[in-house]
Design a protein around this motif. Structure first.
Motif, PDB file in Angstrom:
ATOM      1  N   SER A  45      14.043 -95.174  51.622  1.00 38.66           N
ATOM      2  CA  SER A  45      13.836 -94.775  52.828  1.00 38.66           C
ATOM      3  C   SER A  45      15.053 -95.160  53.547  1.00 38.66           C
ATOM      4  CB  SER A  45      12.922 -95.383  53.706  1.00 38.66           C
ATOM      5  OG  SER A  45      11.576 -95.198  53.185  1.00 38.66           O
ATOM      6  N   VAL A  46      15.711 -96.438  53.322  1.00 39.26           N
ATOM      7  CA  VAL A  46      17.123 -96.763  53.781  1.00 39.26           C
ATOM      8  C   VAL A  46      18.373 -95.868  53.315  1.00 39.26           C
ATOM      9  CG1 VAL A  46      18.885 -98.637  53.896  1.00 39.26           C
ATOM     10  CG2 VAL A  46      16.363 -99.148  53.967  1.00 39.26           C
ATOM     11  N   LEU A 216       9.105 -98.359  59.434  1.00 41.90           N
ATOM     12  CA  LEU A 216      10.659 -98.709  59.497  1.00 41.90           C
ATOM     13  C   LEU A 216      11.107 -98.796  58.104  1.00 41.90           C
ATOM     14  CD1 LEU A 216      10.513-101.242  62.450  1.00 41.90           C
ATOM     15  CD2 LEU A 216      11.477 -99.009  62.393  1.00 41.90           C
ATOM     16  N   PRO A 217      12.356 -98.781  57.915  1.00 44.66           N
ATOM     17  CA  PRO A 217      12.782 -98.897  56.369  1.00 44.66           C
ATOM     18  C   PRO A 217      12.858-100.429  56.389  1.00 44.66           C
ATOM     19  CG  PRO A 217      14.004 -97.109  57.695  1.00 44.66           C
ATOM     20  CD  PRO A 217      12.925 -97.603  58.446  1.00 44.66           C
ATOM     21  N   ALA A 218      13.134-100.917  55.209  1.00 45.30           N
ATOM     22  CA  ALA A 218      13.344-102.189  54.814  1.00 45.30           C
ATOM     23  C   ALA A 218      14.739-102.435  55.012  1.00 45.30           C
ATOM     24  CB  ALA A 218      12.512-102.679  53.719  1.00 45.30           C
ATOM     25  N   VAL A 316      15.313 -88.595  60.106  1.00 45.72           N
ATOM     26  CA  VAL A 316      14.034 -88.814  60.555  1.00 45.72           C
ATOM     27  C   VAL A 316      12.775 -88.935  59.532  1.00 45.72           C
ATOM     28  CG1 VAL A 316      11.916 -87.249  61.750  1.00 45.72           C
ATOM     29  CG2 VAL A 316      14.311 -87.037  62.340  1.00 45.72           C
ATOM     30  N   LEU A 317      13.067 -88.448  58.202  1.00 47.76           N
ATOM     31  CA  LEU A 317      12.388 -88.672  57.141  1.00 47.76           C
ATOM     32  C   LEU A 317      12.234 -90.108  56.735  1.00 47.76           C
ATOM     33  CD1 LEU A 317      12.954 -85.830  54.543  1.00 47.76           C
ATOM     34  CD2 LEU A 317      10.929 -86.358  55.986  1.00 47.76           C
ATOM     35  N   ALA A 318      13.269 -90.965  57.239  1.00 48.36           N
ATOM     36  CA  ALA A 318      13.483 -92.387  56.756  1.00 48.36           C
ATOM     37  C   ALA A 318      12.361 -92.952  57.620  1.00 48.36           C
ATOM     38  CB  ALA A 318      14.788 -92.839  57.217  1.00 48.36           C
ATOM     39  N   PHE A 319      11.906 -92.565  58.725  1.00 50.21           N
ATOM     40  CA  PHE A 319      10.843 -93.122  59.334  1.00 50.21           C
ATOM     41  C   PHE A 319       9.438 -92.753  59.393  1.00 50.21           C
ATOM     42  CE2 PHE A 319      15.174 -93.956  61.573  1.00 50.21           C
ATOM     43  CZ  PHE A 319      14.967 -95.186  61.658  1.00 50.21           C
TER      44      PHE A 319
END
Length: 436
Positions: A45-46, A216-218, A316-319
């Motif tokens: 995700s990050v 939320l991404p780590a 947006v996809l990251a969240f």
């Protein structure tokens, strides 16, 4: 610029067209961008977030003049794994930040000395050969994803059928459809391949069902040590060469000289700061993506607005883990089918460069430079940290500088001396008639 261009760099299509065009670029970059963090233990995700933000930062720094998409770099997989094993992932991220800052330093040097030297260092015979290397060097990735690198390959294999169905769908869309549908052949190929894979029971929806809608991404903060930086910086020499090649390819596709406008110093600065940003947030180093250059070449849509929208989608996809998981369910053979076409188009752009530049391969000098570059780049040659395209580029530059120019030859001279063959012949004819 090609007369068949559908959208120029600064053109902004209406939303009803721009959304599927942006999704097409998102799908093209997604698999590789999330694969790097999966292989190195970083957070996917990050990586998506830093890919999107890095691309937007690149667009800002280059003044919206270069339609390049930035995603996770495969060149740094080995350094990330080595440093993470020895010192921890945080120090690997610190190495990524250092690489980005090195890019910025090189960009500053180029701004001081200019890019005129590039005409001598990178003549058309070398540029065209390197573009072919970029496309064919990526070819094994597409072939492997399509399942065509197995020891025993059969047309009855489900993966093979999915890959070929996807490829044929994308080719048919590009060749036979008209209007707006002709602009999104990659997206149509992926959708068609995905539906076919669903019907064959080859799609695993487990990750989609388990993923949360919002999250939320780590993030991971970087740490710094000289030993970690020392592992990363040699690889930066390779990625700098890759950056030169990718910008050359993209400029050739779009019909612009990005080395001069907005300037190589700005594209390098954009790439470097995007990589530094990725390291600061916990993502892998970024690089310009050949997959997206292939999309641009096939669709003739050069709009930087479309690239910016794809970057916004990635951000947006990251969240939204659910959406990211949905894209991750796309089987590898589907992506393999479309990348076979994408990477082939890049290689074909290199052949076009050689043809349109009027390179004379009856001259031993040109033949030697091109042949050595192609074999080293495509053959997987490796010396220390240098391999593939990076090694081929360095050896090609050395050969170009050392081999003597044949009498009266004009290849490798300044750009002003490299008029298109037809234009040169027409000019000579006019001069001859005037002299008579």
């Amino acid at each position: 610029m090609s007369e068949n261009v559908r959208l120029r760099v600064g053109d902004r299509p209406p939303a009803v067209q721009m959304i599927p065009l942006g999704l097409q670029h998102l799908f093209a970059m997604f698999g590789a961008t999330v694969l790097v963090p999966i292989l190195t233990g970083l957070n996917p995700s990050v990586a998506l977030l830093t890919s999107g933000l890095g691309t937007l930062l690149f667009i800002l720094i280059t003044g919206g003049q270069v339609p390049a998409y930035l995603g996770s770099s495969f060149a740094f997989i080995a350094p990330i794994l080595a440093v993470s094993a020895a010192s921890g992932p945080a120090y690997a991220l610190g190495g990524a930040v250092a690489v980005g800052l090195l890019y910025a330093v090189v960009a500053g040097i180029i701004r001081l000395v200019g890019v005129g030297w590039l005409d001598r260092v990178l003549p058309p015979v070398l540029v065209g050969s390197l573009i072919v290397v970029i496309g064919l060097g990526l070819a094994p990735v597409g072939v492997q994803m399509a399942g065509l690198s197995k020891e025993a390959v059969s047309l009855f294999d489900t993966d093979i059928q999915i890959a070929f169905f996807t490829l044929l769908s994308a080719v048919a869309a590009a060749a036979f459809l008209r209007g707006f549908f002709a602009v999104i052949p990659i997206l149509l190929g992926i959708v068609s391949g995905y539906v076919f894979a669903l019907l064959r029971g080859a799609v695993d929806l487990t990750a989609l069902r388990e993923a949360a809608w919002i999250g939320l991404p780590a993030f991971t903060a970087p740490a710094f040590s000289w030993s970690a930086v020392a592992v990363f910086l040699p690889v930066a020499a390779v990625t700098l060469a890759e950056h030169l090649g990718d910008v050359l390819v993209l400029g050739r596709v779009v019909g612009k000289n990005f080395y001069k406008k907005p300037g190589l110093q700005r594209t390098l600065m954009g790439d470097g700061l995007a990589t530094a940003l990725a390291g600061l947030l916990g993502g892998p180093p970024n690089t310009t993506y050949g997959e997206n250059i292939g999309v641009i070449a096939i669709t003739k849509v050069y709009s930087v607005w479309v690239i910016g929208l794809a970057a916004s989608f990635a951000t947006v996809l990251a969240f939204v883990p659910k959406l990211g998981a949905a894209i991750q369910t796309i089987p590898a053979p589907v992506m393999g089918g479309v990348t076979i076409m994408l990477f082939g188009v890049i290689a074909s752009s290199g052949i076009r460069t050689l043809v349109e530049s009027g390179i004379d391969f009856s001259q031993t000098r040109n033949l030697l430079i091109s042949s050595v570059v192609l074999v080293l780049g495509i053959g997987g040659a490796k010396i220390g940290e240098l391999s593939g395209m990076g090694l081929a580029a360095i050896v090609g530059v050395i050969l170009n500088l050392l081999l003597p120019m044949p009498g009266g030859a004009r290849e490798g001279a300044g750009e002003a001396e490299r008029a298109e063959p037809d234009e040169a012949r027409a000019r000579s004819a006019r001069e001859a008639s005037e002299g008579a």
